[in-house]
Design a protein around this motif. Sequence first.
Motif: not given
Length: 292
Positions: A137-163
């Motif tokens: 939760t703390g990490t999410s607040l810091i990196v998004t600054k509370g704006d969760f619309s900034s999260i972009i989850l394309s299939p490649i990004a999702l796979m690369a991040g989890i990898a």
Amino acid sequence: MSNHLKGILMVLFSTAMWGLVGILVQYLISSEHFTPEWLVNTRLLASGIILLAITYIFYERNIFKVLKTDFISLLLLGVIGLLGSQYGFYICINHSNAPTATILVFLLPVFIMLYTLLVKHKRPSGLELISILFAITGTSLIVTKGDFSSIILSPIALMAGIASALCCVFYTLQPRKVLSKYSSTNVMGWSMLFGGIFISCFNNPLDIPGEINLYTLSAILSMILFGTVLAFCFYLKSLDYLSPTEASILTVGEPLCSIILSLIFLNVTFSSIELMGAVLILSTVFILAKAK
């Protein structure tokens, strides 16, 4: 000082150094036009050579002995663990953005907790579960600054991040056996060298994309010496005193350190949402410190 507290301080030092790397990489890529591939390549090759030199001078004269007994382990650690985690993070950023990549990579403690539950049949404690919740939760607040619309989850990004997160799990868990026989500098030296050699097959480290001057050279050397050599050695050494779950939870201090360093050196403002995230991340340190 107890061994548990010593382990916590080691991880916190590592996260501070990794936070420094984030600032330096941002500067080198955005302002000086260096490429992520070249930076990862140079970082691994140079760090591997330095660590092996340190091992030879101060710890083990026969630095090649580990290759006879654990060559495959070192190769896998270098290519999958170290190179995979770093390069996967960069790919995720390229196909989404830094906040999305950071959140996905910092699912690390969740994956390690699942590993210990499913493979080791060890249930996490209540305090560990609370710490993981606070950390994410703390990490999410810091990196998004509370704006969760900034999260972009394309299939490649999702796979690369989890990898990338899974590769972090790998380098946290895989080297424990070989580290019981050889120094961390020897293990990390060969692993980083192997990772650097592997990516050199696709990227020429001698083809420097940016200009080398006093400022860029200082940034590159700091990235190698502090953000790689010292950071990874301290992190692996902390596993002598902490469980993998505890160590992985504490790595969420990295985005907090990045924010603090940005505040000091880049004049970046610190919002109330980010302050709330910082409080949650810092609380994980005190929770885990009180857990023993």
